[in-house]
Structures are given as structure tokens and as C-alpha cells.
Design a protein around this motif. Structure first.
Motif, mmCIF file in Angstrom:
data_model
loop_
_atom_site.group_PDB
_atom_site.id
_atom_site.type_symbol
_atom_site.label_atom_id
_atom_site.label_comp_id
_atom_site.label_asym_id
_atom_site.label_seq_id
_atom_site.Cartn_x
_atom_site.Cartn_y
_atom_site.Cartn_z
ATOM 1 N N THR A 126 -17.787 -6.310 -10.188
ATOM 2 C CA THR A 126 -17.394 -5.548 -11.377
ATOM 3 C C THR A 126 -18.600 -4.918 -12.063
ATOM 4 O O THR A 126 -18.617 -3.720 -12.377
ATOM 5 N N ARG A 158 -6.276 0.371 4.435
ATOM 6 C CA ARG A 158 -6.981 1.289 3.534
ATOM 7 C C ARG A 158 -8.494 1.140 3.659
ATOM 8 O O ARG A 158 -9.232 2.121 3.517
ATOM 9 N N CYS A 210 -9.544 1.454 -3.061
ATOM 10 C CA CYS A 210 -8.554 1.216 -4.116
ATOM 11 C C CYS A 210 -8.740 2.313 -5.166
ATOM 12 O O CYS A 210 -9.566 3.209 -4.998
ATOM 13 N N ARG A 258 -13.826 -8.296 -7.073
ATOM 14 C CA ARG A 258 -13.994 -8.619 -8.489
ATOM 15 C C ARG A 258 -15.425 -9.021 -8.816
ATOM 16 O O ARG A 258 -15.936 -8.755 -9.898
ATOM 17 N N GLY A 294 -4.992 2.498 -10.426
ATOM 18 C CA GLY A 294 -4.209 1.272 -10.359
ATOM 19 C C GLY A 294 -3.915 0.778 -8.963
ATOM 20 O O GLY A 294 -3.443 -0.361 -8.805
ATOM 21 N N GLU A 295 -4.160 1.589 -7.922
ATOM 22 C CA GLU A 295 -3.816 1.177 -6.556
ATOM 23 C C GLU A 295 -4.779 0.110 -6.046
ATOM 24 O O GLU A 295 -5.974 0.139 -6.318
ATOM 25 N N HIS A 296 -4.235 -0.831 -5.278
ATOM 26 C CA HIS A 296 -5.019 -1.952 -4.756
ATOM 27 C C HIS A 296 -5.384 -1.708 -3.290
ATOM 28 O O HIS A 296 -4.737 -0.917 -2.603
ATOM 29 N N PRO A 297 -6.422 -2.390 -2.791
ATOM 30 C CA PRO A 297 -6.825 -2.196 -1.392
ATOM 31 C C PRO A 297 -5.947 -2.992 -0.437
ATOM 32 O O PRO A 297 -5.370 -4.010 -0.810
ATOM 33 N N THR A 298 -5.841 -2.527 0.797
ATOM 34 C CA THR A 298 -5.175 -3.234 1.888
ATOM 35 C C THR A 298 -6.077 -3.119 3.110
ATOM 36 O O THR A 298 -6.961 -2.265 3.154
ATOM 37 N N GLN A 353 -10.333 0.704 -10.695
ATOM 38 C CA GLN A 353 -10.315 -0.723 -10.392
ATOM 39 C C GLN A 353 -11.694 -1.148 -9.906
ATOM 40 O O GLN A 353 -12.522 -0.312 -9.510
ATOM 41 N N THR A 354 -11.948 -2.452 -9.905
ATOM 42 C CA THR A 354 -13.181 -2.963 -9.311
ATOM 43 C C THR A 354 -12.807 -3.973 -8.238
ATOM 44 O O THR A 354 -12.174 -4.987 -8.517
ATOM 45 N N TYR A 355 -13.171 -3.653 -7.020
ATOM 46 C CA TYR A 355 -12.926 -4.563 -5.907
ATOM 47 C C TYR A 355 -14.138 -4.511 -4.987
ATOM 48 O O TYR A 355 -14.580 -3.427 -4.626
#
Length: 384
Positions: free
Chosen positions: A192, A218, A181, A189, A211-215, A185-187
Motif C-alpha cells: 500500500t 488478469r 486490478c 496489501r 474497484g476491480e480486483h485481480p485474478t 486499489q492497492t494489491y
């Protein structure tokens, strides 16, 4: 943000927003027609580049219309993040081994030089839902690697990844988290605090813009970066369908060292590791064995030996005489000599030596092991 020319920097930041990580078709475009031409074609909405359908090209154009590279750079700068371009002074050259799947660029959070750290790095990966054994081994390996001066690279996930990062940090060493991501960001959560600590003491790296999220896809594609960035990959625990196996197989394809930590034969979480070990992966149990593979010539792991027993200090010929004595009965010197493949006079001389050391005793005209010798020599198991 970078020593690369401003125009190419902006163009690559633009492409990082438009193109998904690991897109080999887009990578071929960059290689064949260049960054500037690809960006111009996407911005102008011109004729589709080769290798994509009209539908996919339309999707790329839609992304291109929303891309704002200047804004992405501003957001990154605010978060203490820089963008590193291929060929730049901080770019790890080993990533070029990925060919057309090479990242367009990398977002980097943290002070150290990614290129310098990657030169002496090892990936430690494994199951998210790891066992206590897996977590212990990950911490132990990472701490040992850190003490040997190696950088520990992992994916920042729960389980083995998190344990590896904590092991390196706990030993005062260096660690890199490669995220699926945006690095602002922190993933997950729940990590963190860990990701923040890594950014403060090490590096957080990723291909995706702020700002991009994981999938799911990805995560899988992120693993190729971990494999290419490091000198070798160690898998601690992994089931048959684990993403960690993707990292290990990518490492093998790239000519990197692939290693596995064995677990119980009955554990499903070790089944994937054992599958690797039946192939070309090398079994390792501690950091010294890892360093022996990935390090410079001569960095050998210490020789593994059991404890030195009193009988190990006997001369070889004397040990053969001792081994020739039956466990439960007395034997004549000629019988013992035949078993030891020596002369009777030599056997008698060595039997007197063994009596002085407490291993044998006289029984009439024969010789017999003492009770203590039966335990130490035979391990408590009778031998007729």
C-alpha cells in the motif's frame, strides 16, 4: 479526463467494465465494426456479434446492464485517476503493436505523461519469492537505469517487482507500476505504501476500472502490457513456470529486447532465466549493459577488464620469453629461445631485462624464475 471526444470516452469506459483485458475477439469487433456499434449492440441486447457462443454473449450482456461509465469516471476523478484512450495525446503508440489484444483504454494515476515516459522505459520483472541476490540485483539494475535517465516499469508485486520500484525511487528516478486490478486499489496489501508513493512520484497504470480486483488470468494478461509498453524486458529471477517468463516471451514476440540476469546454476529460481538465455535473450549484469541494448547507437557499456598486472606492461616479445621459462628448474638460453620462438641473442637480451625487473635470476649457465615471479606469472601453479 481526456482530450478524446466525450462520447467515445464514455463508450470505452463502458467497454472497460464489460470486456476482460486482452479479449482478442472483442478487439476484432472494435476494429471491424467500431466502438459505437459494439457498445450499441451490448446496450440494446441485440444480435450477438460473431465469434462468441450464446452463453458468453449472455454474460457480456449481463455485465453491460450493470455498467455505469459516468459513475466510473466520477470515482476515478475522485481518486486522481484519468482514462487514456487509444489515439489520444497521452496514448503510448507502442501498445498498438498488440493488435486486437490492445487495451480498450488505460486508467492512469499520477501526474506525468504516460506516452512520454513509455518512450524511454525498461521493464524489470522477476520472482515474487526472490532471493536476497535477486532483490539486490533488481534494486541495483533499477537504480542504475534511473541514473541513466530511464523509466523502470514493473508490476508492483512482492519480490523483484517491488525491489525494482524501490531501486528507481531510491535513486530519485521514474517508475511505473502496471497493476492487474483497479488503479484506485492497492494489491498486494503489503505494498500500500509503495503503490501510494509510486502514484505520487511516478505512474500507476491498469486496464481495469475502479474497484476491480485481480485474478490469476488478469495477472497473466497484465504482463503483455508491460512488455508492449517498454523498449525491453529484464528478468532477474524466474522459475520455469514464472509469470515473468510470460512477460519476456511477449516482449520477444513484439520485437522488444529480452534480457536475463544469470544466477547460480543450482538455483531453481534462476532456471527460467537460464532457459531464456539459452534462447534469444541477452545476458546482462548491470544497467550499463541494458542501456547498451535498448538505448541509442553509441551508448556502449564500459569494457570489462580484470586488473592490470605488472607483466601486462611488458613488451609482447619479453612476455613470450618470460612464459618460456619452466616453473621449477633452470633452463639454458637456447631452450628458452626455442620456447619463445626467437633467436638466442634476443632471448638473452630480454632475460637480462627480466632480471632487472625481478622476474628471473641466473643459475650457472641457465636462467630460472624467481619465487615471486612463479606466483605472479603462473598464479602459484607449477608448470614443468
Amino acid at each position: 479526463m481526456s482530450d478524446e471526444p466525450d462520447e467515445e470516452l464514455l463508450e470505452r469506459v463502458f467497454l472497460a467494465r464489460v470486456v476482460e483485458p486482452g479479449d482478442e475477439v472483442a478487439g476484432r469487433w472494435l476494429r471491424e465494426v467500431g466502438v459505437a456499434e459494439v457498445v450499441e449492440r451490448l446496450r440494446s441486447g441485440g444480435e450477438a456479434l460473431p465469434g462468441v457462443s450464446a452463453t458468453r454473449w449472455g454474460g457480456l450482456l449481463a455485465r453491460a446492464r450493470r455498467a455505469e461509465p459516468e459513475r466510473d469516471l466520477a470515482v476515478a476523478r475522485e481518486a486522481g485517476v484519468r482514462f487514456v484512450c487509444p489515439g489520444g495525446p497521452e496514448w503510448p503508440g507502442q501498445l498498438d503493436d498488440l493488435g486486437d489484444a490492445r487495451p480498450i483504454g488505460l486508467w492512469v494515476r499520477g501526474r506525468p505523461s504516460l506516452r512520454m515516459w513509455a518512450l524511454r522505459s525498461v521493464a524489470v520483472v522477476g520472482a515474487r519469492a526472490c532471493t536476497e541476490y535477486g532483490a539486490h540485483m533488481a534494486v541495483s539494475l533499477a537504480a542504475g537505469l534511473a541514473e541513466h535517465g530511464w523509466v523502470v516499469v514493473s508490476g508492483g508485486a512482492y519480490g523483484v517487482d517491488g525491489a525494482a520500484h524501490r531501486g528507481a525511487l531510491g535513486a530519485g528516478g521514474a517508475t511505473v507500476a502496471v497493476l492487474a486490478c483497479g488503479v484506485d486499489q492497492t494489491y498486494p496489501r503489503g505494498h500500500t505504501e509503495l503503490i501510494t508513493r509510486i502514484a505520487e512520484q511516478g505512474l500507476v497504470v491498469g486496464e481495469l476500472p475502479p474497484g476491480e480486483h485481480p485474478t490469476p488470468s488478469r495477472f497473466v494478461l497484465r504482463n503483455r502490457v508491460i512488455a508492449a509498453l517498454t523498449r525491453g524486458t529484464v528478468v532477474v529471477e524466474a522459475a520455469h513456470r514464472s509469470g515473468s517468463l510470460v512477460t519476456a516471451r511477449a516482449a520477444a514476440r513484439l520485437g522488444r529486447h529480452t534480457m536475463g540476469v544469470p544466477g547460480p546454476a543450482t538455483s531453481g529460481l534462476s532456471a527460467g532465466v537460464h532457459e531464456l538465455l539459452r534462447g534469444e535473450a541477452v545476458l546482462v549484469t548491470d544497467a550499463a549493459e541494458v542501456v547498451e541494448l535498448v538505448g541509442a547507437m553509441g551508448q556502449l557499456a564500459p569494457e570489462r577488464r580484470g586488473p592490470v598486472l605488472p607483466r601486462d606492461l611488458l613488451a609482447p616479445a619479453t612476455r613470450r620469453v618470460l612464459a618460456a621459462l619452466p616453473a621449477r628448474r633452470a633452463a639454458a638460453p637456447d631452450e628458452i629461445a626455442r620456447g619463445a620462438q626467437t633467436t638466442e641473442d634476443d632471448a638473452i637480451a630480454r632475460l637480462y631485462e627480466l632480471r632487472a625487473l625481478g622476474y628471473v635470476e641466473r643459475h650457472g649457465d641457465g636462467w630460472k624464475l624467481t619465487r615471486q615471479a612463479m606466483i605472479s606469472v603462473r598464479g602459484g601453479r607449477p608448470r614443468s
